[in-house]
Scaffold this motif. Structure first.
Motif, mmCIF file in Angstrom:
data_model
loop_
_atom_site.group_PDB
_atom_site.id
_atom_site.type_symbol
_atom_site.label_atom_id
_atom_site.label_comp_id
_atom_site.label_asym_id
_atom_site.label_seq_id
_atom_site.Cartn_x
_atom_site.Cartn_y
_atom_site.Cartn_z
ATOM 1 N N ALA A 105 -3.040 -17.011 108.828
ATOM 2 C CA ALA A 105 -2.044 -15.966 108.563
ATOM 3 C C ALA A 105 -1.798 -15.231 109.867
ATOM 4 C CB ALA A 105 -2.524 -15.008 107.494
ATOM 5 N N ILE A 106 -0.565 -14.815 110.052
ATOM 6 C CA ILE A 106 -0.181 -14.181 111.311
ATOM 7 C C ILE A 106 0.540 -12.868 111.018
ATOM 8 C CG2 ILE A 106 1.165 -14.492 113.435
ATOM 9 C CD1 ILE A 106 0.921 -17.655 112.113
ATOM 10 N N VAL A 107 0.062 -11.807 111.639
ATOM 11 C CA VAL A 107 0.787 -10.532 111.597
ATOM 12 C C VAL A 107 1.535 -10.450 112.929
ATOM 13 C CG1 VAL A 107 0.572 -8.025 111.471
ATOM 14 C CG2 VAL A 107 -0.978 -9.478 110.145
ATOM 15 N N PHE A 108 2.842 -10.650 112.880
ATOM 16 C CA PHE A 108 3.624 -10.715 114.109
ATOM 17 C C PHE A 108 3.849 -9.328 114.699
ATOM 18 C CE2 PHE A 108 4.763 -14.661 111.970
ATOM 19 C CZ PHE A 108 4.638 -15.571 113.006
ATOM 20 N N ASP A 187 -0.984 -9.483 115.903
ATOM 21 C CA ASP A 187 -0.396 -9.094 117.188
ATOM 22 C C ASP A 187 0.012 -7.627 117.074
ATOM 23 O OD1 ASP A 187 0.681 -9.054 119.702
ATOM 24 O OD2 ASP A 187 2.038 -10.758 119.399
ATOM 25 N N GLU A 188 -0.740 -6.769 117.715
ATOM 26 C CA GLU A 188 -0.515 -5.310 117.688
ATOM 27 C C GLU A 188 -0.448 -4.779 116.245
ATOM 28 O OE1 GLU A 188 -0.801 -3.776 120.357
ATOM 29 O OE2 GLU A 188 -0.211 -5.123 121.960
ATOM 30 N N PRO A 189 -1.520 -4.958 115.467
ATOM 31 C CA PRO A 189 -1.459 -4.581 114.050
ATOM 32 C C PRO A 189 -1.340 -3.088 113.797
ATOM 33 C CG PRO A 189 -3.701 -5.175 114.656
ATOM 34 C CD PRO A 189 -2.840 -5.522 115.828
ATOM 35 N N THR A 190 -1.651 -2.251 114.808
ATOM 36 C CA THR A 190 -1.579 -0.810 114.551
ATOM 37 C C THR A 190 -0.455 -0.134 115.339
ATOM 38 O OG1 THR A 190 -3.299 -0.470 116.218
ATOM 39 C CG2 THR A 190 -4.014 -0.574 113.922
ATOM 40 N N ALA A 191 0.376 -0.933 116.035
ATOM 41 C CA ALA A 191 1.482 -0.313 116.777
ATOM 42 C C ALA A 191 2.407 0.383 115.788
ATOM 43 C CB ALA A 191 2.237 -1.379 117.566
ATOM 44 N N GLY A 192 2.737 1.633 116.069
ATOM 45 C CA GLY A 192 3.667 2.374 115.206
ATOM 46 C C GLY A 192 3.003 3.061 114.021
ATOM 47 N N LEU A 193 1.693 2.888 113.852
ATOM 48 C CA LEU A 193 1.022 3.562 112.721
ATOM 49 C C LEU A 193 0.443 4.902 113.172
ATOM 50 C CD1 LEU A 193 -0.971 0.693 110.936
ATOM 51 C CD2 LEU A 193 1.370 1.473 110.556
ATOM 52 N N ASP A 194 0.398 5.858 112.241
ATOM 53 C CA ASP A 194 -0.227 7.146 112.572
ATOM 54 C C ASP A 194 -1.752 6.940 112.576
ATOM 55 O OD1 ASP A 194 -1.189 7.271 109.912
ATOM 56 O OD2 ASP A 194 0.685 8.160 109.241
ATOM 57 N N PRO A 195 -2.488 7.916 113.124
ATOM 58 C CA PRO A 195 -3.946 7.727 113.262
ATOM 59 C C PRO A 195 -4.644 7.410 111.950
ATOM 60 C CG PRO A 195 -3.227 9.646 114.511
ATOM 61 C CD PRO A 195 -2.032 9.172 113.738
ATOM 62 N N GLU A 196 -4.186 8.030 110.864
ATOM 63 C CA GLU A 196 -4.850 7.807 109.573
ATOM 64 C C GLU A 196 -4.684 6.354 109.121
ATOM 65 O OE1 GLU A 196 -4.277 9.310 105.020
ATOM 66 O OE2 GLU A 196 -3.252 10.404 106.616
ATOM 67 N N HIS A 197 -3.442 5.838 109.221
ATOM 68 C CA HIS A 197 -3.219 4.455 108.801
ATOM 69 C C HIS A 197 -3.790 3.464 109.808
ATOM 70 C CE1 HIS A 197 -0.214 6.321 106.009
ATOM 71 N NE2 HIS A 197 -0.990 5.598 105.221
ATOM 72 N N VAL A 224 -4.581 -9.196 118.991
ATOM 73 C CA VAL A 224 -3.968 -8.767 120.247
ATOM 74 C C VAL A 224 -3.707 -7.277 120.096
ATOM 75 C CG1 VAL A 224 -1.902 -8.912 121.679
ATOM 76 C CG2 VAL A 224 -2.896 -11.001 120.710
ATOM 77 N N THR A 225 -4.192 -6.490 121.051
ATOM 78 C CA THR A 225 -4.056 -5.034 120.852
ATOM 79 C C THR A 225 -4.111 -4.244 122.148
ATOM 80 O OG1 THR A 225 -4.869 -3.183 119.534
ATOM 81 C CG2 THR A 225 -6.537 -4.595 120.502
ATOM 82 N N HIS A 226 -3.480 -3.068 122.089
ATOM 83 C CA HIS A 226 -3.621 -2.050 123.145
ATOM 84 C C HIS A 226 -4.342 -0.835 122.585
ATOM 85 C CE1 HIS A 226 -0.849 -3.620 126.189
ATOM 86 N NE2 HIS A 226 -0.009 -3.929 125.238
ATOM 87 N N ASP A 227 -4.900 -0.984 121.386
ATOM 88 C CA ASP A 227 -5.418 0.169 120.657
ATOM 89 C C ASP A 227 -6.912 0.344 120.954
ATOM 90 O OD1 ASP A 227 -6.252 1.982 118.744
ATOM 91 O OD2 ASP A 227 -5.362 0.939 117.037
ATOM 92 N N THR A 228 -7.217 1.327 121.810
ATOM 93 C CA THR A 228 -8.626 1.544 122.174
ATOM 94 C C THR A 228 -9.444 1.997 120.958
ATOM 95 O OG1 THR A 228 -7.772 3.596 123.088
ATOM 96 C CG2 THR A 228 -8.731 2.045 124.645
ATOM 97 N N GLY A 229 -8.768 2.683 120.026
ATOM 98 C CA GLY A 229 -9.465 3.116 118.809
ATOM 99 C C GLY A 229 -9.959 1.908 118.034
ATOM 100 N N LEU A 230 -9.113 0.887 117.990
ATOM 101 C CA LEU A 230 -9.481 -0.346 117.277
ATOM 102 C C LEU A 230 -10.687 -1.003 117.969
ATOM 103 C CD1 LEU A 230 -7.038 -3.036 115.963
ATOM 104 C CD2 LEU A 230 -8.981 -3.732 117.327
#
Ligand SMILES: Nc1ncnc2c1ncn2[C@@H]1O[C@H](COP(=O)(O)OP(=O)(O)OP(=O)(O)O)[C@@H](O)[C@H]1O
Ligand SMILES: [Mg+2]
Length: 290
Positions: A105-108, A187-197, A224-230
């Motif tokens: 499965a791919i999250v684009f 691929d960038e699964p949290t881009a555009g999400l607020d901190p809670e989500h 694939v991510t730029h999210d240091t929180g992740l």
């Protein structure tokens, strides 16, 4: 079967699910991937990081056979066969590739949702790939939507909403979860999400990763991510792409501590880059090869 489509046997323990050998990919004059070598074992949770434009999405698209490398091979395991034989995905015909894809499965990065309701988007994969019926899919769709923090009663029959990046991203993740994949690529699964989500998605990536599939197959997750929180939360193996090659491959702790010239400034800028990650230019239609 030609020589290129013959499976490559393996004896590693745990077996590899992805093996990249000397991958090169250019667009015109731009030499994006310059010899990527990387192996991912079954059950690993791997984060791929690197500057914007370093080729992370292109690399992912080579693994899932949406992009054909000029040279080198992207080998992916058939997780249903004993010994997990590896296949050169660029050499497979569409039927053979579809058999492997059944377990991915791919999250684009750009979500790749199509016109239709949220349910239509979520049901397409299980229905088309596996012939699952609405009765099979509906309870799984409801569960997946709840897992991403959406109320199924509110959203299932709604048109998918492009204006809300956060909702589209969460629907894209729910769509991947209902496939119950043995290999999941985000691929960038949290881009555009607020901190809670974002935090909810971090936990969901971990819990999905740790739970075997319904066929008892151990999952492999590539993010694939730029999210240091992740990264801080999941503490994955980190692979950094820099100047077209694997520059760093090791534990998150070591990555975060590194004083190396490309890593330190990148690491410090990661949160800012995450906030404004630009959209990928790679086409997102399933099955299309370039
Ligand atoms: N279809 C394409 N045609 C031309 N150039 C492309 C294409 N796809 C990617 N590129 C170029 O290849 C380079 C790597 O792109 P890629 O999308 O893989 O970067 P990325 O590391 O995923 O970046 P980001 O973090 O911003 O998502 C970029 O310079 C991009 O413009
Ligand atoms: Mg990208």
């Amino acid at each position: 079967m030609t020589e290129a489509t013959q499976p490559v046997p393996q004896r590693s323990d745990p077996p590899k699910t992805v093996v990249l050998e000397g991958l090169h990919k250019s667009f015109g004059e731009q030499h994006v991937l310059r010899g990527i070598d990387l192996s991912i074992a079954q059950g690993e949770l791997v984060a791929i990081v690197g500057n914007s434009g370093s080729g992370k999405t292109v690399l992912l698209h080579c693994i899932i056979a949406h992009i054909k490398p000029e040279s080198g091979r992207a080998l992916v395991a058939d997780v249903t066969q004993p010994g997990l034989p590896l296949y050169d995905v660029a050499a497979l015909d569409d039927d053979a590739l579809d058999r492997l894809r059944l377990h991915w499965a791919i999250v684009f990065q750009r979500n790749a949702l199509f016109t239709g309701t949220v349910y239509d988007n979520i049901a397409l994969g299980p229905h088309e790939l596996r012939g699952d019926t609405r009765e099979d899919i509906l309870p799984r769709a409801r569960e997946a939507l709840k897992a991403v923090g959406l109320d199924p009663d509110q959203v299932l029959d709604r048109a998918r909403d492009d204006r809300s990046g956060g909702m589209a991203k969460r629907v894209a993740i729910a769509r991947a979860l209902v496939l119950d994949p043995a290999m999941i690529f985000y691929d960038e699964p949290t881009a555009g999400l607020d901190p809670e989500h974002s935090a909810l998605v971090h936990d969901l990536i971990r819990s999905t990763h740790e739970r075997p599939t319904s066929e008892r197959i151990t999952r492999t997750s590539v993010v694939v991510t730029h999210d240091t929180g992740l990264l801080a939360r999941l503490q994955p193996r980190v692979v950094m792409i820099h100047e077209g090659r694997v520059f760093f491959d090791g534990a998150f702790e070591e990555f975060a501590r590194s004083d190396s010239a490309p890593i330190r400034p990148y690491f410090e800028a990661m949160a800012a880059v995450h906030a404004c990650v630009r959209e990928s230019r790679v086409p997102v239609r399933a099955g299309r090869r370039r």
